[in-house]
Design a protein around this motif. Structure first.
Motif, mmCIF file in Angstrom:
data_model
loop_
_atom_site.group_PDB
_atom_site.id
_atom_site.type_symbol
_atom_site.label_atom_id
_atom_site.label_comp_id
_atom_site.label_asym_id
_atom_site.label_seq_id
_atom_site.Cartn_x
_atom_site.Cartn_y
_atom_site.Cartn_z
ATOM 1 N N TYR A 43 -38.856 -4.186 61.405
ATOM 2 C CA TYR A 43 -40.104 -4.388 60.711
ATOM 3 C C TYR A 43 -40.935 -5.980 60.667
ATOM 4 O O TYR A 43 -40.256 -6.890 60.586
ATOM 5 C CB TYR A 43 -39.863 -4.050 59.289
ATOM 6 N N SER A 79 -46.016 -2.632 60.932
ATOM 7 C CA SER A 79 -45.503 -1.656 59.725
ATOM 8 C C SER A 79 -46.568 -2.520 58.405
ATOM 9 O O SER A 79 -46.984 -3.634 58.514
ATOM 10 C CB SER A 79 -43.998 -1.957 59.283
ATOM 11 N N ARG A 81 -46.153 -2.445 54.054
ATOM 12 C CA ARG A 81 -45.523 -2.151 52.830
ATOM 13 C C ARG A 81 -46.425 -1.691 51.823
ATOM 14 O O ARG A 81 -47.296 -2.659 51.208
ATOM 15 C CB ARG A 81 -44.707 -3.355 52.401
ATOM 16 N N HIS A 135 -44.074 1.826 55.004
ATOM 17 C CA HIS A 135 -43.052 1.824 54.297
ATOM 18 C C HIS A 135 -43.595 1.757 52.798
ATOM 19 O O HIS A 135 -44.425 0.918 52.345
ATOM 20 C CB HIS A 135 -42.497 0.441 54.402
ATOM 21 N N SER A 185 -39.838 4.937 55.618
ATOM 22 C CA SER A 185 -39.062 4.391 54.381
ATOM 23 C C SER A 185 -39.567 4.306 53.208
ATOM 24 O O SER A 185 -40.917 4.042 53.194
ATOM 25 C CB SER A 185 -38.433 2.925 55.004
ATOM 26 N N THR A 307 -38.763 -8.250 52.420
ATOM 27 C CA THR A 307 -39.942 -7.440 52.203
ATOM 28 C C THR A 307 -41.101 -8.259 51.584
ATOM 29 O O THR A 307 -42.090 -7.760 51.461
ATOM 30 C CB THR A 307 -39.629 -6.328 51.446
#
Length: 387
Positions: A43, A79, A81, A135, A185, A307
């Motif tokens: 990621y 990616s 989040r 994600h 995810s 993260t």
């Protein structure tokens, strides 16, 4: 920009078809995340907030979804989040169903508080079109700025943190996002923390285990293809008993091997040691607080993803000990990461409309990077992680 224009921008972001990725679903193998071809995946991404008062991904009053995603793509990130609030699902389940985008903005800038999952669908579609993975992260229960011990969202039984509605919301989103081509995810909860409020459930690892495992079971049943990220205590700065299968209290232990979906479990940590003066100290702390799970010697060997981390984009923080250290050690550990945050401004934050976010990679108008120097520093971390 008028609300009608925002609607049109969102609608325009929905393509007639989405280019599917050939290498999903993901799974884990020991400390690695593996795509469907058997290749390792790391990621490398950014947080796009969508869990604040409006409960819509930020920035659409200034830029189209496609232009925002293009900027992420230009950094070679793979990616995003994407954060959401459980209140969004509560509105759908308890308050008459999903509603219009205009009402969503009215929620924060006027009267009622409602949101529309259509915008999340549009963001996910554009991310897939530009070959960026999603994600999804449950950031809050009540849509608001995160996080404090007094915001009512900190722990099970806190003012707004209804454990049953939390599980229902996660289950709903796991099912809903099966239509998102690049959904890989979901994070069950952002930054568990000890609440100021009396009367919440006991703040300890036993409660964490009971609630988190129940939620993970529901998510996996709703969508067995996606990875499930488990966050720790104290604002997700520690997962200390998990790597070594330590006692969680009362003899309870976390044993990855006991899960039927053990190859879908990932650990996540946050770090904001912005005043750090020693990289060695940071490295030791991160390792002992969770990254040791990547070692073969750990009882629960698992991938660990950073993260959240971040720093001001308006000064020389990018060259300080904190940023420089993470830029070095996270790629060395072959660990994934998503920086906080993309947003140069918020629709509303803590009561202030059009709030300036000086930690945002983008400027206030979401038109360019806030700091070329800071972005160049970040590119070094991206390049190191891609090797």
């Amino acid at each position: 920009m008028r609300l009608q224009s925002v609607f049109l921008l969102c609608a325009a972001a929905l393509p007639s078809f989405v280019f599917p990725f050939p290498n999903v679903p993901f799974k884990t193998s020991k400390r690695w995340i593996i795509d469907s071809t058997g290749a390792n995946f790391t990621y490398i991404g950014v947080n796009w907030p969508g869990a604040a008062d409006v409960m819509i991904p930020e920035g659409l009053q200034y830029a189209s979804i496609a232009s925002i995603v293009s900027k992420i793509k230009s950094l070679k990130m793979n990616s995003v989040r994407l954060t959401f609030a459980i209140e969004m699902i509560d509105d759908i389940k308890d308050n008459g169903g999903d509603v219009t985008i205009q009402k969503a903005f009215t929620k924060a800038l006027g009267s009622r508080r409602v949101v529309h999952t259509f915008v999340f669908d549009a963001v996910a579609a554009e991310l897939a079109k530009q070959q960026i993975y999603v994600h999804l992260d449950n950031h809050m229960s009540k849509g608001a700025w995160c996080c404090s011990t007094s915001d009512g969202n900190s722990w099970f039984g806190d003012t707004y943190f209804n454990a049953d509605k939390w599980k229902r919301g996660l289950q709903f989103m796991a099912d809903h996002t099966k239509a998102w081509t690049s959904m890989v995810s979901i994070g069950l909860r952002n930054e568990f923390r000890k609440p100021d409020k009396a009367g919440a459930q006991a703040y300890n690892w036993q409660t964490w285990y009971t609630q988190v495992v129940a939620a993970a079971n529901l998510v996996n049943a709703a969508n067995p293809n996606i990875l499930i990220f488990l966050s720790g205590l104290d604002f997700d700065t520690t997962l200390s008993p998990i790597p070594g299968a330590g006692d969680l209290g009362g003899g309870q232990k976390f044993q990855k091997s006991s899960f039927k979906y053990a190859d879908k479990l990932v650990l996540e940590l946050h770090n904001y040691q912005n005043s750090a003066t020693s990289c060695d100290s940071m490295k030791s702390g991160l390792y002992n607080n969770g990254f040791k799970a990547q070692d073969a010697s750990s009882a629960n060997q698992m991938p660990v993803i950073l993260t959240e981390f971040g720093y001001s984009q308006t000064d020389t923080s990018f060259s300080g000990v904190y940023a420089s250290c993470l830029r070095k050690i996270i790629p060395e550990w072959h660990a994934g990461w998503t920086i906080w945050a993309l947003s140069g401004s918020y629709y509303i934050r803590s009561g202030t409309q059009d709030y300036e976010e000086t930690w945002g990679l983008l400027n206030h108008q979401w038109s360019d990077w806030r700091s070329a120097n800071a972005i160049n520093g970040l590119r070094q971390m991206i390049d190191a992680s891609l090797k």
